[in-house]
Design a protein around this motif. Structure first.
Motif, short mmCIF file in Angstrom:
data_model
loop_
_atom_site.label_atom_id
_atom_site.label_comp_id
_atom_site.label_asym_id
_atom_site.label_seq_id
_atom_site.Cartn_x
_atom_site.Cartn_y
_atom_site.Cartn_z
N THR A 181 1.01 -1.28 -0.26
CA THR A 181 0.31 0.10 0.28
C THR A 181 1.09 1.24 0.20
N LEU A 182 1.04 2.54 -0.90
CA LEU A 182 1.21 3.29 -0.69
C LEU A 182 0.74 4.64 0.13
N VAL A 183 1.50 4.35 0.46
CA VAL A 183 0.11 5.94 1.35
C VAL A 183 1.59 7.63 1.08
N VAL A 184 0.97 8.48 -0.19
CA VAL A 184 0.85 10.03 -0.21
C VAL A 184 0.63 10.29 0.66
N TRP A 185 0.97 11.16 1.52
CA TRP A 185 0.73 12.92 2.15
C TRP A 185 1.48 13.80 1.26
N ALA A 186 0.19 14.87 1.07
CA ALA A 186 0.63 15.88 0.29
C ALA A 186 -0.26 16.87 0.05
N GLY A 187 -0.06 18.46 -0.77
CA GLY A 187 -0.74 18.94 0.00
C GLY A 187 -0.75 19.78 -2.19
N GLU A 188 -1.10 20.50 -2.34
CA GLU A 188 -0.81 20.95 -4.08
C GLU A 188 0.13 22.12 -3.93
N PHE A 189 0.10 22.29 -2.73
CA PHE A 189 1.58 23.81 -2.91
C PHE A 189 1.90 23.83 -1.45
N GLY A 190 3.02 24.70 -0.86
CA GLY A 190 3.60 25.30 0.18
C GLY A 190 3.25 26.36 0.65
N ARG A 191 3.71 26.99 1.50
CA ARG A 191 3.47 28.42 2.08
C ARG A 191 4.99 28.74 2.16
N THR A 192 4.07 30.33 2.27
CA THR A 192 5.69 30.84 1.74
C THR A 192 5.86 31.49 3.57
N PRO A 193 7.68 31.78 3.48
CA PRO A 193 8.00 31.78 4.55
C PRO A 193 8.38 33.71 5.52
N THR A 194 7.15 33.69 4.22
CA THR A 194 7.48 35.08 5.62
C THR A 194 5.34 35.46 5.91
#
Length: 169
Positions: A68-81
């Motif tokens: 079973t392949l488990v993938v944890w992801a969103g569609e983008f990251g967050r800016t550091p600012t």
């Protein structure tokens, strides 16, 4: 999260693709932390950390994690600012995804962002490469998954996509 238990039960019964959502849409009840990122992420991490850890342990204990392949992801990251003084905006230039089971070589960290966490600068993995690797781990060749549209064959990875071999056991 009840959805983790349901996901495990679906996998046990042979369902080949299961997707779990945490949040969705906009507002404080989702991960979309354009304001008050600290309390937003603290809330959602508390809601998901134990259930996803239990899911992984449960799959492993039942002998299902290897297949079973488990993938944890969103569609983008967050800016550091900051945005709106205490939120963070979308950032497509640097984000994280983790995977477990299903032929993934464990303990791998691939890539790094700049000192500010803004942009991937080391061993960057393009989303086409990530998709190609996920499809490979699922037993599919991304170059053969095509459909005809607007006069040419199209595919998820467009004309790109290389396997991230460091991830494959």
């Amino acid at each position: 999260m009840l959805s983790c238990l349901i996901a495990r039960r679906l996998v046990e019964r042979g369902v080949r693709f299961v997707q779990i959502y945490s949040g969705g849409g906009h507002g404080d009840d989702t991960w979309d932390a354009h304001a008050d990122v600290n309390s937003n992420h603290a809330l959602h991490c508390a809601e998901t950390d134990k259930p996803i850890a239990a899911l992984l342990e449960d799959l492993k204990r039942r002998g299902l994690l290897e297949e079973t392949l488990v993938v944890w992801a969103g569609e983008f990251g967050r800016t550091p600012t900051s945005q709106n003084s205490d939120g963070r905006d979308h950032n497509p230039l640097g984000f994280s995804t983790w995977m477990a089971g299903g032929g993934v070589k464990g303990g791998q960290i691939i890539g790094a962002t700049d000192d500010f966490g803004y942009k991937a600068v080391e061993n960057r993995v393009h989303v086409h490469d990530l998709h190609a690797t996920i499809l490979h781990l699922m037993g599919l060749d991304h170059t053969l998954l095509t459909y005809f549209h607007a006069g040419r064959d199209m595919r998820l990875t467009d004309v790109h996509g290389r396997l991230v071999k460091e991830l494959i056991s």
